[in-house]
Structure formats: structure tokens, C-alpha cells
Design an enzyme around this catalytic site. Structure first.
Site, PDB file in Angstrom:
ATOM      1  N   SER A  27       0.863  -1.316   0.049  1.00 59.52           N
ATOM      2  CA  SER A  27       0.028   0.203   0.008  1.00 59.52           C
ATOM      3  C   SER A  27       0.907   1.352   0.127  1.00 59.52           C
ATOM      4  O   SER A  27       1.540   1.573  -1.115  1.00 59.52           O
ATOM      5  CB  SER A  27      -0.777  -0.024   1.353  1.00 59.52           C
ATOM      6  OG  SER A  27      -2.112   0.955   0.826  1.00 59.52           O
ATOM      7  N   LYS A  63      -0.555  -4.194  -3.215  1.00 59.40           N
ATOM      8  CA  LYS A  63      -2.193  -3.526  -2.797  1.00 59.40           C
ATOM      9  C   LYS A  63      -2.231  -2.221  -3.199  1.00 59.40           C
ATOM     10  O   LYS A  63      -1.469  -1.230  -2.861  1.00 59.40           O
ATOM     11  CB  LYS A  63      -2.041  -3.635  -1.288  1.00 59.40           C
ATOM     12  CG  LYS A  63      -3.558  -3.213  -0.704  1.00 59.40           C
ATOM     13  CD  LYS A  63      -3.531  -3.205   0.711  1.00 59.40           C
ATOM     14  CE  LYS A  63      -5.004  -2.445   1.281  1.00 59.40           C
ATOM     15  NZ  LYS A  63      -5.110  -1.255   0.547  1.00 59.40           N
TER      16      LYS A  63
END
Length: 517
Positions: free
Chosen positions: A405, A430
Site C-alpha cells: 500500500s 495492494k
């Protein structure tokens, strides 16, 4: 324009748009007006907590935007719903150009009625902001109707929350989820980087279930009291902790600054258990949780000069991450560090705004940091505005399969803008951003609101970022003993880290070529 469903007062009906047929359930009525989808203007807004207690994060992992040099944010803050309760429940959104008023049966169990309100809030937020406008190819309005009917006969909040979470699971997105008030409090502490407590990290010993001290934060009340790793926590304020989990115990240790908590500890030395139990009275204080640790690695250059590499480990993207890193880099610059290793391994992400702020410590100009794709499929860049890097020294970024992320946003920004070499293994992959909103019952809803691409428009979601150089055993074996000797530092733990050794080799190559990354 508002569409209104008129109720049969003799027998209250459950109505939704495009419903297959009306459902008859004699009960009080829950009414609300739905969200209407509308495009949000990308903006750079402020604050981590709005009047509706909405925070945007990323897996937690999105963006909390404030007035900083980043050119554009991903989204406006997600809207929340206010629900008023009387004999019926009504939820309205007057700012919408068009709304839909729907009637539902209210459960006779008060705790289930509370969950019904949460269901309406969650449904509305997802209807307005979820990145997939098809809601995984299903009728989201009908899904609310179906879940309300399943929830109506239930008598416990746990069972009702189970139905709500089951509804969320049909979206096919594991990152869109509901967490409990207790879990949300822990999340906020991790994101804020501050808490009020005693600075004690505890965990349950898997075999016995006993609560054991893992560590104390340096300078905290627990540290000043001489509490040490391995001691067993047996009592808090006169309450024995048999069967109490570590999170519940941590909640008991937290509290307002200036108050006190009394604990009892049992010392454990090797295989011998000291039967003596000591009591300690601790004052609660502000505890700062820094996600940064750093060290200077000295080494000798081929021409015999002493050189220094700054090593910075970032474990999470909290609100203090950028400022803590800036302080660490400034301190190392003052000690004549000539190159840097930024370690993002096993960093699962956090606040995307923090990731963007960290990127700006290493970049100049108006560089693009990341691209976002909204629910309409529109791709937009987030750019710096007249950025000024803290240092221009060569940089290597360490990544692995645990880098996710916000870590991937930062690694992509530094790599694609030519600022850093990536060393390690392919990242997690992600590429989605969540908003998180605190709901009326204290729980929190995470909703995936956008996807992101690297500055070079490379896909990240379910793909990850490949490093320039892998740090494998073969790579370590290929380095000569003379090279490893030159890299030998006074930081023993880093000496044994193969990826740090490879990173040092890459930095030495950059220095010998006279090239800054």
C-alpha cells in the site's frame, strides 16, 4: 427531487427501489433517504478529523489531506449519515439533488435496532463512494432490503453485525470492511502515533495465555519504573488478569494523563520462576510511538576514506512518520552521512498522505508521486508543488513481499522519478485506497474508494513492484570477501542483514561512478 414510498398504515411495508415484491412485517418503521451518487472534485482539504469524524486512510491505507505541497488529493472526505431515532428511524441527506426515502421494520430488540442504524450508515457510504459502481455486479439497494429482512428477527447485536459483515463480503473486496469500536481505537492509536498510558508493550504467551511484557518505550513511565522484558503482568488496579487478553489489558493501562494505575508483576528468570510479586504504581503520560529507527553505518571506501551510510527503518505510515524521518535525516546530515538506505520491508502501509509527505523529503520540483483511478475510471495525478529535498545523496530503498500500500506508493514514487534504486523482493501488490469513517456506534467502516498506479503508470494492485536488484543468497555469494570487509560496520545487526549488504554494494557502485540516484 425526492422519491417517497408511501406506507400502508394498517400493515407497515418494507420498500426499496426495484424491489421484487413488498414484504409485510408488522412492526415499527425505519425510514431514511439514501445517498445519491455524485462526483467529487479532487481537492486538497484539511484535517484528520471532521465534524462527522471522517478520516481518509489506506489500509488502513488512503489519504488524509491537509495543506501541504502535494498538488491534488485522491478524493474529498467520505460523507457520513446522521440518524435520529424515535418510534421510527429517519436518515436524510438534504444536500443531494435527488434522494430516495425508504421504509424498513425496526427490530423489537434495542441492540439490533442500533445495528440497523449502522447498517444504513454503512450501506449509504458504500453506495456513494465504493470504487466499483456495479457493487460487484449486484443490486446494492436490494442487498440492503435483503439484509434488513435477515436482521429483523435477530435478538443479539453479534448476530446482527454478522449479517452486516456478510453483506459487505458480497462486494468481493476484502479491504471494504467493518471493525469494532475497540479495534478502531487501536487503529487510531497506531495512525496518530500518540497515546496516553504507561508505555508498556504486552502480549499473551501462546502456551500459557499469561500476559508477558515484550518491551517498554524508552523514557516512558514503565521504563523509568524499571519494568523489564519477560516479566509477567498479573494484576491491574486490583483486578487479576486470568483469561484477559492483551488488548483488554492494554485498554486498562491507558487513561488520562496525570492519573495512576497500579500493576503487579511476576519476575521470570530463565527456567526459574521467582514466586515474589512486586507492585508498581505508574503515572499515565503522553506516549509517542515513533515509526522510525535509524543508525549510521561506517565503512571504508576503496581509496581508504571513512564513509558513512545512513540507515532509516520505517515500520508504518503514521501521522508523525514524515516529521520523524525528516528529523532523523537532518541529524544524519549533520554527521556527514554521504548515502542512505530506506528500509520499507514488512511495512504494511498506513496513511497515504504520510507516504506522500515522506516522498517529498527525497524529491525536488513538481514530480508526480502517484496516479489515482476513481470509480468513474478517471485517472488523475497527484503532484508535488515546488518541492525541495532534504538531501540529494544516493538512496537505496529496501522492499519485500511485506511492503504494501503506502509503502508501494512511496517506493514507486522514488523509483519512477529516478531518485532511488530498489533492492529486495517484489512487493505485496495492494493498489487500492480506503477511506475510513467512524460510525455512530463507535465502529468504523473502511471503504475502497480508488485504485492507484505508479508515476510511470505501472499497475500495482495484485502485481506489486519488482526491485532493480534482488537480495538473494546467490547475490551475497557473488560479493567478494574484500568488498564485504570494506562494508563492515559497527552496527552488528545490520552486518548480518543480506539486503543491507547488497544495498551498500549498490551505493558503493553509485559513489564510484560519481552518480547520485
Amino acid at each position: 427531487m425526492e422519491k417517497i414510498v408511501t406506507l400502508n398504515h394498517d400493515l407497515p411495508l418494507l420498500h426499496l427501489p426495484n424491489s421484487r415484491k413488498p414484504f409485510s412485517i408488522p412492526s415499527p418503521i425505519l425510514r431514511f433517504s439514501s445517498f445519491n451518487r455524485r462526483k467529487k472534485r479532487p481537492c486538497l482539504a484539511s484535517s484528520s478529523e471532521t465534524e462527522t469524524k471522517t478520516v481518509t486512510v489506506s489500509e488502513s491505507h488512503g489519504v488524509i489531506v491537509d495543506n501541504n505541497p502535494v498538488g491534488r488529493s485522491l478524493l474529498g472526505l467520505a460523507a457520513a449519515v446522521a440518524v435520529a431515532v424515535s418510534s421510527s428511524i429517519f436518515c436524510d441527506s438534504p444536500a443531494l439533488a435527488e434522494s430516495l426515502r425508504i421504509a424498513f421494520p425496526v427490530s423489537r430488540a434495542r441492540e439490533v435496532t442500533t445495528v440497523q442504524r449502522t447498517l444504513v450508515e454503512a450501506w449509504g457510504l458504500i453506495r456513494e463512494t465504493f470504487v466499483d459502481p456495479t457493487f460487484n455486479h449486484q443490486d446494492w439497494d436490494f442487498k440492503l432490503q435483503q439484509t434488513m429482512l435477515e436482521m429483523f428477527p435477530l435478538r443479539s447485536a453479534d448476530a446482527a453485525y454478522g449479517k452486516l459483515k456478510a453483506m459487505l463480503s458480497t462486494l468481493g473486496d476484502p479491504f471494504t470492511r467493518l471493525i469494532s469500536p475497540k479495534e478502531y481505537q487501536s487503529f487510531r492509536i497506531g495512525s496518530d502515533g500518540n497515546l496516553q498510558g504507561v508505555g508498556l508493550f504486552i502480549n499473551s504467551e501462546p502456551r500459557t495465555g499469561h500476559l508477558v511484557v515484550m518491551s517498554c518505550i524508552e523514557g516512558s513511565p514503565a521504563d523509568r519504573a524499571g519494568i523489564r522484558e519477560g516479566e509477567e503482568l498479573v494484576e491491574i488496579n486490583g483486578e487479576k488478569l486470568d483469561g484477559v487478553d492483551s488488548e483488554a489489558a492494554a485498554q486498562k493501562l491507558r487513561g488520562r494523563v496525570g492519573t495512576f494505575v497500579t500493576i503487579k508483576l511476576k519476575s521470570v528468570n530463565g527456567s526459574r520462576t521467582d514466586s515474589g510479586i512486586r507492585e508498581v504504581k505508574l503515572p499515565r503520560d503522553y506516549i509517542k510511538l515513533s515509526p522510525i529507527s535509524s543508525a549510521i553505518i561506517p565503512h571504508t571506501t576503496p581509496d581508504g576514506r571513512l564513509a558513512k551510510t545512513g540507515y532509516v527503518k520505517l515500520t508504518a505510515f503514521s501521522q508523525t512518520a514524515a516529521s520523524d524521518m525528516e528529523n532523523a535525516v537532518h541529524e544524519m546530515e549533520n554527521q556527514d552521512v554521504q548515502s542512505y538506505i530506506l528500509d520499507l520491508r514488512n511495512n504494511p502501509g498506513g496513511l497515504v498522505k504520510a507516504g506522500l509527505d515522506v516522498a517529498q523529503l527525497w524529491l525536488d520540483g513538481d514530480e508526480t508521486l502517484v496516479y489515482t483511478i476513481d470509480r468513474e475510471g478517471v485517472t488523475s495525478p497527484i503532484n508535488m508543488i515546488n518541492g525541495h529535498a532534504v538531501t540529494h545523496d544516493p538512496l537505496v530503498v529496501l522492499v519485500n513481499e511485506g511492503s504494501a500500500s503506502a509503502s508501494e506508493i512511496l517506493a514507486g514514487a522514488l523509483h519512477d522519478n529516478g531518485r532511488a534504486i530498489l533492492v529486495g523482493n517484489r512487493t505485496f501488490g495492494k493498489g487500492k485506497i480506503q477511506s475510513v469513517t467512524e460510525l455512530n456506534d463507535g465502529s468504523a467502516l473502511f471503504v475502497t474508494v480508488a485504485k492507484y498506479l505508479s508515476p510511470s503508470l505501472h499497475e500495482i494492485d495484485q502485481v506489486g513492484i519488482a526491485p532493480d536488484v534482488q537480495c538473494t543468497t546467490d547475490m551475497i555469494d557473488s560479493l567478494t570477501g574484500e568488498t564485504l570487509k570494506k562494508m563492515n560496520s559497527s552496527v552488528p545487526l545490520l552486518d548480518t542483514d543480506s539486503c543491507v549488504v547488497v544495498a551498500e554494494h549498490e551505493l558503493e557502485t553509485l559513489r564510484s561512478n560519481g552518480t547520485a540516484s
